[in-house]
Each structure stands twice: as structure tokens, then as C-alpha cells.
Write a protein that holds these residues in place. Structure first.
Motif, PDB file in Angstrom:
ATOM      1  N   MET A   1       1.084  -1.053  -0.229  1.00 24.73           N
ATOM      2  CA  MET A   1       0.339  -0.112  -0.296  1.00 24.73           C
ATOM      3  C   MET A   1       0.932   0.918   0.209  1.00 24.73           C
ATOM      4  N   GLY A   2       2.456   1.241  -0.685  1.00 22.24           N
ATOM      5  CA  GLY A   2       2.711   2.059  -0.667  1.00 22.24           C
ATOM      6  C   GLY A   2       2.373   3.431  -1.651  1.00 22.24           C
ATOM      7  N   PHE A   3       1.784   2.969  -2.028  1.00 19.43           N
ATOM      8  CA  PHE A   3       1.205   4.199  -3.250  1.00 19.43           C
ATOM      9  C   PHE A   3       0.029   5.053  -2.326  1.00 19.43           C
ATOM     10  N   PHE A   4       0.129   4.961  -1.749  1.00 15.25           N
ATOM     11  CA  PHE A   4      -1.305   5.580  -0.475  1.00 15.25           C
ATOM     12  C   PHE A   4      -0.893   6.376   1.087  1.00 15.25           C
ATOM     13  N   GLU A   5       0.434   5.889   0.692  1.00  9.84           N
ATOM     14  CA  GLU A   5       1.566   6.356   2.348  1.00  9.84           C
ATOM     15  C   GLU A   5       2.006   7.886   2.013  1.00  9.84           C
ATOM     16  N   THR A   6       2.648   7.590   0.408  1.00  7.16           N
ATOM     17  CA  THR A   6       2.965   9.280  -0.162  1.00  7.16           C
ATOM     18  C   THR A   6       2.646  10.742   0.014  1.00  7.16           C
ATOM     19  N   VAL A   7       3.574  11.379   0.852  1.00  8.64           N
ATOM     20  CA  VAL A   7       2.838  12.927   1.380  1.00  8.64           C
ATOM     21  C   VAL A   7       3.539  13.765  -0.118  1.00  8.64           C
ATOM     22  N   TYR A   8       2.201  13.806  -0.873  1.00 10.87           N
ATOM     23  CA  TYR A   8       2.917  14.669  -1.410  1.00 10.87           C
ATOM     24  C   TYR A   8       2.138  16.443  -1.614  1.00 10.87           C
ATOM     25  N   ASP A   9       2.793  17.292  -1.735  1.00  4.17           N
ATOM     26  CA  ASP A   9       2.623  18.548  -1.573  1.00  4.17           C
ATOM     27  C   ASP A   9       1.404  19.139  -2.601  1.00  4.17           C
ATOM     28  N   ARG A  10       0.522  19.736  -2.100  1.00  4.96           N
ATOM     29  CA  ARG A  10      -0.876  19.807  -2.578  1.00  4.96           C
ATOM     30  C   ARG A  10      -0.695  21.279  -2.646  1.00  4.96           C
ATOM     31  N   LYS A  11      -0.128  22.966  -1.759  1.00  2.00           N
ATOM     32  CA  LYS A  11      -0.275  23.380  -1.769  1.00  2.00           C
ATOM     33  C   LYS A  11       0.310  24.199  -3.725  1.00  2.00           C
ATOM     34  N   ASN A  12      -0.637  25.346  -3.399  1.00  2.00           N
ATOM     35  CA  ASN A  12      -0.058  26.382  -4.578  1.00  2.00           C
ATOM     36  C   ASN A  12      -0.478  25.443  -6.358  1.00  2.00           C
ATOM     37  N   THR A  13      -1.085  24.421  -5.856  1.00  2.00           N
ATOM     38  CA  THR A  13      -2.367  24.057  -6.945  1.00  2.00           C
ATOM     39  C   THR A  13      -3.483  24.449  -7.172  1.00  2.00           C
ATOM     40  N   ARG A  14      -3.938  25.603  -6.521  1.00  2.00           N
ATOM     41  CA  ARG A  14      -4.494  26.498  -6.466  1.00  2.00           C
ATOM     42  C   ARG A  14      -6.235  24.984  -5.765  1.00  2.00           C
ATOM     43  N   SER A  15      -5.556  24.567  -4.535  1.00  2.00           N
ATOM     44  CA  SER A  15      -6.614  23.626  -4.810  1.00  2.00           C
ATOM     45  C   SER A  15      -7.176  24.168  -3.428  1.00  2.00           C
ATOM     46  N   VAL A  16      -8.822  23.803  -3.321  1.00  2.00           N
ATOM     47  CA  VAL A  16      -9.542  24.228  -2.277  1.00  2.00           C
ATOM     48  C   VAL A  16      -9.440  24.145  -1.074  1.00  2.00           C
ATOM     49  N   LYS A  17      -9.038  22.882  -0.920  1.00  2.00           N
ATOM     50  CA  LYS A  17      -8.377  22.027   0.549  1.00  2.00           C
ATOM     51  C   LYS A  17      -7.664  22.336   0.781  1.00  2.00           C
ATOM     52  N   TRP A  18      -6.619  23.136   0.321  1.00  2.00           N
ATOM     53  CA  TRP A  18      -4.587  23.485   0.735  1.00  2.00           C
ATOM     54  C   TRP A  18      -5.079  24.756   0.761  1.00  2.00           C
ATOM     55  N   ASP A  19      -5.156  25.683  -0.158  1.00  2.00           N
ATOM     56  CA  ASP A  19      -5.263  26.718  -0.922  1.00  2.00           C
ATOM     57  C   ASP A  19      -5.878  27.563  -0.650  1.00  2.00           C
ATOM     58  N   MET A  20      -7.470  27.606   0.145  1.00  2.00           N
ATOM     59  CA  MET A  20      -8.217  28.285   0.163  1.00  2.00           C
ATOM     60  C   MET A  20      -8.720  28.319   2.346  1.00  2.00           C
ATOM     61  N   LEU A  21      -7.418  28.125   3.275  1.00  2.00           N
ATOM     62  CA  LEU A  21      -7.235  27.941   4.909  1.00  2.00           C
ATOM     63  C   LEU A  21      -7.649  28.926   5.162  1.00  2.00           C
ATOM     64  N   ASP A  22      -7.048  30.122   4.409  1.00  2.00           N
ATOM     65  CA  ASP A  22      -7.887  31.179   4.647  1.00  2.00           C
ATOM     66  C   ASP A  22      -8.830  32.239   4.904  1.00  2.00           C
ATOM     67  N   GLU A  23      -9.337  32.106   3.524  1.00  2.00           N
ATOM     68  CA  GLU A  23     -10.371  32.237   3.300  1.00  2.00           C
ATOM     69  C   GLU A  23     -11.730  31.031   3.878  1.00  2.00           C
ATOM     70  N   VAL A  24     -11.687  30.651   4.719  1.00  2.46           N
ATOM     71  CA  VAL A  24     -12.140  28.841   5.056  1.00  2.46           C
ATOM     72  C   VAL A  24     -12.193  29.071   6.926  1.00  2.46           C
ATOM     73  N   PHE A  25     -10.861  29.207   6.666  1.00  4.44           N
ATOM     74  CA  PHE A  25     -11.079  28.626   8.003  1.00  4.44           C
ATOM     75  C   PHE A  25      -9.816  30.495   9.066  1.00  4.44           C
ATOM     76  N   ASN A  26      -9.527  31.328   7.857  1.00  5.90           N
ATOM     77  CA  ASN A  26      -9.284  32.740   9.062  1.00  5.90           C
ATOM     78  C   ASN A  26      -8.212  32.557   9.613  1.00  5.90           C
ATOM     79  N   THR A  27      -7.114  31.702   9.301  1.00  9.44           N
ATOM     80  CA  THR A  27      -5.781  30.922   9.357  1.00  9.44           C
ATOM     81  C   THR A  27      -4.987  30.078   8.607  1.00  9.44           C
ATOM     82  N   SER A  28      -3.734  30.180   8.149  1.00 10.00           N
ATOM     83  CA  SER A  28      -3.785  29.188   7.584  1.00 10.00           C
ATOM     84  C   SER A  28      -2.665  27.791   8.092  1.00 10.00           C
ATOM     85  N   ASP A  29      -2.990  28.655   9.641  1.00 12.05           N
ATOM     86  CA  ASP A  29      -2.081  27.183  10.256  1.00 12.05           C
ATOM     87  C   ASP A  29      -3.522  26.140  10.571  1.00 12.05           C
TER      88      ASP A  29
END
Length: 388
Positions: A1-29
Motif C-alpha cells: 500500500m506504499g502508493f497511498f502512504e506517500t505525502v504529496y505537496d498540494r499547496k500552490n496548485t489552486r487546491s480548494v482543500k489546501w490553498d483556501m485555508l485563510d478564506e475558510v478558517f481565517n488562518t493557514s495554520d
């Protein structure tokens, strides 16, 4: 199951999940574990098909041909034992789009439409934005699972409901409705002449010991009053490619549905969505089988850890990659609970209250991520609860 264990950097890909944290949660942290897409790469066969298509370098109007339709027909027969005619298919950018079209096709302004709450938030909008009335039949909490209150369900249908929007598997509570439950839903809808609009977008993501049954497969009679909404988007993490379809056996209903697509200027799938759908259904099954095992393991890990080390309760899921977490033990109202997970746990989850008042003091968690990220998120929650 190694394929599903790799961590990929999705930031700066216009990802709703990863690049809209400030808009959704008022913080990127915060660690994002909210919107329903996965942090896993799509099957390599899908990527290879897309790359091959891109190499052609011409992206004109694209037809949905017999091969694309055959990939869907074969998938439904193979995975869900549902034999459909390719003529039953209509195509759409997404299931929510189809829900909007189906509500307009099957009902009129001021008609009542039934939903089972707590439920996927767009269900409310596709009813209310078209001037229809929401009628709720809340699910019954039974320990760490949910059941249908059929007495209430029938009572609501008696009140003149015109359509019922089914969610199977259910988002957010994770139930995969059993054959007996679906038969009773179908019996009652037929008895009271109620159309069924069935959102089955998570149907491929049931746990290996469960079985997804399309409600339209139960009988010819129920198929004739049902529009079933499906897609490979959740299954193979293709949401951004905007490819979904509806299965409507009744030619009159299908004509009405297609008419509403037409008047909204929706005429099929984009070139890459078309390619991805076909490749996923033709070649993605081994990838999906492995994913199902990963999701069961992740579900069990989160449930065991949170229930052993906190007073939070994780509802027992039967499918999807979304967990429904009972946070009543924290004794917080919904606003305070939302703030707690952002400011103390630093984890971005979905607010349960957004799924209806029945979701008050719950949170929804997306577990479709590498184990490393999952462990980090769970530990953040445990630390925050322990120190609160």
C-alpha cells in the motif's frame, strides 16, 4: 500500500482543500481534513491516458462516444450488478449540477422534497434555491450508527411530498443502506407516487464487507421513477475534471432531465473529463480495491485512538472517506466547537451544524490522506482535548 502512504505537496496548485485555508478558517495554520477530495494520486492509467490526450495538443469539441458509455455500463455491471442500457445515460459536470437539474425536471415551485438529515449540505440548496420546500425525516441515532425512522418517513410522504433525495452511501453518517432498507424506501415512494433522486457518488467507496446497491436496480418499477446520480470523481479523486452522469431508465423522465441540461447550456463533458472517466472505469479497479483497504484501516485507527484517549465518539462508518464525530462531551456550542478545532487542535474539519440541526456538536473529518498526515491530525485533536 506504499502508493497511498506517500505525502504529496498540494499547496500552490489552486487546491480548494489546501490553498483556501485563510478564506475558510481565517488562518493557514491548520491541517486541512475537510472538503471531500483525497490527498492520493489518481490511478497511473488515468494519468497516462490524460497525458496521451494532451500530447495531441488539440482540444476541440469532444463527443461522448459508445466506448465511454460502455466503460460506465461495464463498471456498473461489474461492481454493482446493475445492468443498464447506455441510452439511459445523461452527462453533467458534477452530481450537484445534476441534482439541480433533477429537482427542476421532476417538481414545480412550492412542491415539497424530502431529505434524511443530517445530510450533505447542497441538498438544502438544490431544494430552496428553486423555490421548493424542504421536508426533513431525521435519521435515528442508535449507539454509534444511524437508522431510518420509517414511521416518520411514511408520515412525511403522506403530506404530499413530490420527490425524495436519497443519499447512499449517506454523507455524513457513513451508512450504506441495506437491501431491506432500500426495498422499504422504494415501496413507500411507489405507494405515495414520489420520485426518487438518488445521490450515489460515494457508491464505489463502500468498505469491503459491505455492498452498495443502486436503488434503481431493485426493480423496473422503481427504476422508472428514479434518477440516479453517479461519478468517478470521489472514487478516483477526479473532482477537478468535472465528469459525472445520471442513469434514468424512464424515457419521459430522461427527456425532462436532458431538457433542463440543454436550457442551462450543459452539453456533455469536457475533453479531459471524458478521457479520465473512461480510463478510470476501464483500468482503475485494482487501485480502488487497495484504496478500500486503506480507508478501513484509517477508519479503525481514528475510531480506536479518539475513543481510547478522549471522550469523543466516532460513528461507525460503512463507506466513504468521511467520519462523523460526536463532540458533545466537550460541552461546547457549535460556534465554540468550530473555534476549538481551528485554534486549539489546529485541524480544519467540517462543522456538523452545516448538515442540519441534527448535526449540532458534531464534526466531519476527511481521512483520505497518507497515514502520516492522519496520525498528525488525530494527535492534534487528542492533545487539544486532553489539554482543554
Amino acid at each position: 500500500m506504499g502508493f497511498f502512504e506517500t505525502v504529496y505537496d498540494r499547496k500552490n496548485t489552486r487546491s480548494v482543500k489546501w490553498d483556501m485555508l485563510d478564506e475558510v478558517f481565517n488562518t493557514s495554520d491548520v491541517l486541512p481534513m475537510w472538503v471531500a477530495d483525497m490527498d492520493f494520486k489518481a490511478p497511473k492509467e488515468v494519468t497516462e491516458a490524460l497525458l496521451e490526450r494532451v500530447k495531441h495538443e488539440i482540444f476541440g469539441y469532444t463527443v461522448i462516444d459508445k466506448d465511454v458509455k460502455a466503460s460506465i455500463v461495464n463498471w456498473l455491471a461489474r461492481r454493482h450488478h446493475w445492468e443498464i442500457n447506455p441510452d439511459w445515460l445523461s452527462f453533467s459536470p458534477g452530481v450537484v449540477t445534476t441534482l439541480h437539474m433533477a429537482v427542476q425536471a421532476l417538481t414545480n415551485p412550492n412542491d415539497s422534497i424530502l431529505i434524511q438529515t443530517p445530510v450533505y449540505t447542497p441538498f438544502y440548496k438544490v431544494i430552496e434555491e428553486h423555490e421548493r420546500k424542504v421536508v426533513k425525516s431525521p435519521l435515528i441515532r442508535k449507539g454509534d450508527t444511524y437508522a431510518i425512522d420509517f414511521e416518520d418517513f411514511e408520515e412525511k410522504l403522506k403530506q404530499g411530498v413530490k420527490a425524495f433525495i436519497l443519499c447512499n452511501p449517506h454523507n455524513p453518517v457513513g451508512r450504506v443502506w441495506k437491501y431491506e432498507e432500500l426495498k422499504e424506501i422504494a415501496r413507500l415512494c411507489l405507494k405515495y407516487n414520489v420520485f426518487i433522486i438518488s445521490d450515489e457518488i460515494h457508491g464505489d467507496l463502500v468498505f469491503p464487507d459491505k455492498k452498495h446497491i443502486p436503488i434503481g436496480s431493485l426493480s423496473e418499477e422503481i427504476a422508472n421513477c428514479t434518477i440516479t446520480c453517479m461519478a468517478p470523481s470521489k472514487t478516483f479523486n477526479l473532482a477537478g475534471l468535472q465528469a459525472s452522469y445520471a442513469v434514468t431508465a424512464n424515457p419521459e423522465l430522461r427527456k425532462k432531465l436532458d431538457h433542463h441540461f440543454t436550457i442551462q447550456g450543459i452539453h456533455g463533458l469536457n475533453t479531459l473529463g471524458n478521457t479520465a472517466l473512461e480510463a478510470a472505469y476501464n483500468f482503475g479497479e485494482p487501485w480502488l480495491n487497495e484504496l478500500q483497504e486503506v480507508l478501513v484501516s484509517h477508519h479503525n485507527y481514528v475510531k480506536e485512538e479518539l475513543e481510547a484517549k478522549t471522550d469523543l465518539q466516532v460513528i461507525q462508518s460503512e463507506g466513504t472517506y468521511l467520519l462523523w464525530i460526536d463532540c458533545k462531551s466537550l460541552n461546547m456550542d457549535d460556534k465554540a466547537l468550530h473555534s476549538f478545532f481551528i485554534e486549539q487542535a489546529k485541524v480544519g474539519l467540517n462543522k456538523g451544524i452545516d448538515y442540519g440541526v441534527e448535526g449540532s456538536q458534531f464534526m466531519r473529518m476527511n481521512i483520505a490522506c497518507p497515514k502520516e498526515i492522519l496520525v498528525e491530525g488525530v494527535q492534534r485533536i487528542i492533545d487539544a482535548v486532553t489539554n482543554s
